[in-house]
Design an enzyme around this catalytic site. Structure first.
Site, short mmCIF file in Angstrom:
data_model
loop_
_atom_site.label_atom_id
_atom_site.label_comp_id
_atom_site.label_asym_id
_atom_site.label_seq_id
_atom_site.Cartn_x
_atom_site.Cartn_y
_atom_site.Cartn_z
CD GLU A 1 -4.73 -6.11 3.00
OE1 GLU A 1 -5.50 -5.28 3.55
OE2 GLU A 1 -3.51 -6.13 3.22
CD GLU B 1 -3.05 -1.06 2.24
OE1 GLU B 1 -2.87 -0.28 3.19
OE2 GLU B 1 -4.06 -1.77 2.13
#
Length: 805
Positions: free
Chosen positions: A260, A189
């Site tokens: 995710e 991320e």
């Protein structure tokens, strides 16, 4: 714990010809992993893969086989895990891969059960984990800037990534070698913070990608939430609704992967738990497959587990993603597990048209749409209704269908509904904490009052400034004492005196001349700065002010973590109407950690180093250690402690920390964010167990109970319009109720063939009811086919030794 000394790591970048030769050798064996615009390609075959995150550090090796087995039964193909740098290299150059940190053993267990592995090396992981997975010694490397085009950081990051890759290769764990690892992740991320680094950010992204690819693992690499992931690294999506938010692969030659899919929201002290319904999770997955042509979905988390010790990040509870398909204890969480299992079967049933068919989409109404995948012989359709309130009728290929509010219907062969995201046919379950032991015998408890530092000559550090907390403690303890002497002159009279403290820590406890004067704490979503402003009494002459600064976890995310500052920032005394007198530049003395921590009085051998006393009036006394023993519960059910009567602290069982607790910080509902604390079977002894707690704020240990956790009641319902379960291979709607953990159905509490009212929490008989419903259910033993009217069942479990009905 096995400790080895690290050798210098040298990364050799293979030439293009050498890399091609290595890949060629693996390909000759028929074992390779590549990708194209449709999916990951495993041994030459495109695959639709369902994955679940499960972290080896958040459970124990004894739990791994059952967790993985239940994940496989739930329709998963892949287990995904981060690699946690700070558990493997807690001290620079010293490594630990033992016990629950045995990464190789975990991966081999996954392989033994026939599943693949997605290895998220990072090494920054966030994961609501202490310091985002970085070892704290990295903070002290000269001139370092985390996660940037910074030579000291890149050198250490490359060294650790290389070590993990080399270990995996040595153990033969990559798929081309015969192992289960089919994909790896570098970074995590990063796009969220990349702008903070200016031109250095993109350079770092390209460096990290090139470094990873150069390690020649033989499997693809990915970057999550990194839209500009450099070729050949795959950019992937994280989030709740990637079917709507994902921008898509940044190359037509890359597949759509969802790394995710959050199954709930991670819990925070002071907040109520935010659960996510199985209908919502299933809708998001089906939409990603349909709209984005998604071929890989990983649930974060599929099993959350426990943040043992001090590994939870700032304000994060010890329990982690308890509402995942497998709960904190490894129990199947119904109906989420069962509903997703049906979804996986429905999608995989149509793998051929999804992976190889032509795609089309068109409108079915104002908020309805169809997505169709079709080959010459196979077809699958996803009919989507975004309207959250209405049940519209739609026409699709001469078929009239009703679409439930916010739902997706999957039509096999573009005709037969095989799954509806909004209609849950899986059984429901109710989990119960059964009290098996009350720890209310005052004679079994002993106490030790943590001493407030007074002898300044024994301080670990001194300085004419306020030290930054994590630097002073090396993040090896939550506690740092700030101690200063303040002279109160006689001519100051009897004016009101206030102590004013500003802190960037999470909790502050204040003492003056060994007397407790108050506490203050922050919150996850509140301002970083906490302020204690309280009236105090000073004696004439010198007074000792002792301030205990407490961290409830270290940060796990954000740019420039190495620059983050914590601890006390300003201390002042105000007498009457006089200006605030700052003490920042006085001579401060420091004690790192609590006395009981330093002497390890939570260990059996450490308990002898202090004088324990009878508990008597020491309940609700701040800064107190308590110890007792308890018997190991009979059976194999998960074991917990109910700490609702306590305040804030940490708890150990037989020397193993089962984590921080903070039950006094109530959520808006008035309930603790967490009251039950998991004790893995691995931590227990055959008979007597040592229990030690350190209580900061005051609590009553006499009300602590030992509990066992199990699913004690299950319920299911079905009607004539329900879709038959794909696993049943039958044509009729069916409900099957079953028990977990070696238990059997002991009684039928409710059964109605008709139109019962309510849900699994509270059923009642409706206007139509067959009197023989309960008799029939008992005869078939909880495995019943209902073809027309709606039956509902609710049962209570009993141990295996008892009769089934």
């Amino acid at each position: 714990m096995a400790i080895t000394v690290a050798l210098a790591v040298v990364v050799v970048v293979l030439s293009t010809s050498a890399a091609a030769a290595a890949v060629s050798r693996w390909a000759e064996l028929g074992r390779e992993v590549t990708y194209d615009g449709g999916a990951l390609v495993v041994s030459g075959t495109r695959r639709i893969l369902f994955s679940g995150d499960m972290h080896y550090t958040r459970s124990t090796p004894e739990m791994w086989p059952k967790l993985i087995s239940k994940a496989k039964r739930g329709g998963l193909d892949v287990i995904q895990t981060y690699v946690f740098w700070n558990v493997h290299e807690p001290i620079q150059g010293q490594y630990n891969f033992e016990g629950r940190y045995d990464l190789v053993k975990f991966i081999r267990e996954i392989q033994a059960q026939g599943l693949y592995v997605s290895l998220r090396i990072g090494p920054f992981v966030e994961a609501e984990w202490k310091y985002g997975g970085f070892p704290f010694w990295l903070h002290d490397i000269p001139s370092i800037t985390f996660r940037s085009d910074n030579e000291p950081f890149k050198r250490h990051m490359q060294g650790f990534v290389t070590k993990i890759v080399t270990m995996m290769k040595h153990e033969g764990l990559y798929y081309p070698q015969g192992g289960p690892i089919i994909i790896s992740q570098i970074e995590n991320e990063y796009q969220m913070i990349e702008p903070a680094f200016g031109p250095s950010g993109p350079r770092y992204v390209h460096w990290a990608a090139a470094m990873a690819v150069s390690l020649q693992t033989g499997v693809p690499w990915m970057m999550c939430k990194q839209n500009d992931a450099p070729d050949p690294v795959i950019n992937t999506c994280n989030g709740l609704t990637c079917g709507e938010t994902f921008v898509g692969p940044n190359s037509p030659n890359k597949p759509a992967l969802w790394t995710e899919n959050w199954t709930s929201r991670y819990p925070i002290y002071g907040n109520d738990t935010k659960m996510r319904s199985p209908e919502d999770i299933a809708f998001a997955v089906a939409l990603f497959v349909a709209r984005k042509k998604g071929s890989f979905v990983s649930y974060y988390m599929y099993h959350g587990g426990t943040n043992f010790g001090r590994f939870a990040a700032s304000y994060v509870t010890t329990s982690y993603y308890d509402g995942a398909p497998l709960d904190e204890y490894g129990l199947i969480w119904q109906p989420t597990w069962g509903h997703l299992r049906e979804l996986h079967a429905a999608v995989k049933q149509s793998s051929e048209p999804l992976l190889f068919g032509s795609y089309s989409n068109f409108s079915l109404g104002q908020e309805q749409e169809a997505h169709v995948f079709e080959t010459d012989f196979k077809c699958v359709a996803f009919l989507v209704n975004f309207d959250q309130h209405k049940t519209p009728q739609v026409e699709f290929r001469n078929i009239t269908l009703e679409l439930a509010p916010k739902s997706i219907s999957i039509l096999s062969d573009c005709r037969s509904v095989v799954f509806e995201t909004a209609k849950v046919n899986a059984q429901h379950g109710s989990r119960t904490a059964n009290v098996v032991q009350f720890l209310n015998d005052i004679n079994s408890w002993k106490a030790f009052v943590e001493p407030v530092p007074q002898d300044l000559s024994k301080s670990m550090y001194t300085g004419n400034q306020l030290f930054e907390q994590l630097t002073a403690t090396n993040d090896e303890t939550d506690y740092l004492w700030y101690i200063v002497r303040y002279e109160n002159r006689a001519n100051d009279g009897n004016q009101l005196v206030h102590l004013h403290v500003n802190s960037l820590a999470h909790i502050l406890h204040a003492f003056v001349n060994n007397e407790y004067i108050g506490s203050i704490h922050g919150s996850h979503d509140g301002p970083r700065n906490i302020v204690l402003d309280t009236q105090i009494s000073l004696k004439e002459g010198f007074n000792t002010i002792s301030l205990l600064s407490v961290m409830v976890g270290s940060p796990d995310s954000g740019a420039h973590m190495e620059r983050r500052s914590f601890g006390i920032q300003k201390v002042g005394i105000q007498q009457g109407q006089q200006p605030l007198h700052l003490l920042n530049n006085y001579l401060w003395r420091y004690q790192v950690g609590l006395f009981g921590e330093v002497d390890r009085i939570y260990m059996q051998e450490g308990t002898y180093s202090v004088a324990w006393i009878d508990i008597n009036n020491l309940t609700y006394h701040p800064l107190t250690w308590y110890k007792t023993t308890f018997a190991t519960p009979v059976g194999n059910d998960a074991v917990t402690l109910n700490l609702t009567s306590m305040g804030k602290g940490e708890v150990w069982v037989n020397g193993e920390s089962i984590g921080r607790y903070w039950v006094s910080f109530r959520a808006p509902s008035g309930q603790p964010s967490q009251s039950l604390y998991h004790i893995p079977q691995r931590f227990l002894k055959p008979k007597e167990n040592l229990l030690v707690l350190v209580e900061e704020m005051g609590g009553d240990p006499l009300q602590i109970t030992v509990n066992t956790m199990s699913v004690t009641r299950v319920c299911g319902s079905v009607n004539e319009l329900s879709v038959p379960p794909l696993q049943s291979r039958g044509k009729d709607p069916k409900v099957r109720i079953w028990c977990q953990g070696g238990k059997r159905i002991s009684s039928i509490e409710f059964a109605s063939y008709g139109n019962p009212v309510g849900d699994c929490r509270n059923f009642s008989i409706g206007s139509c009811h067959a009197e023989s419903s309960e008799f029939v259910v008992k005869q078939v033993g909880g495995d019943v086919i209902f073809q027309y009217c709606q039956p509902s069942l609710e049962v209570t479990h009993a141990p295996e030794s008892k009769k089934a009905f």
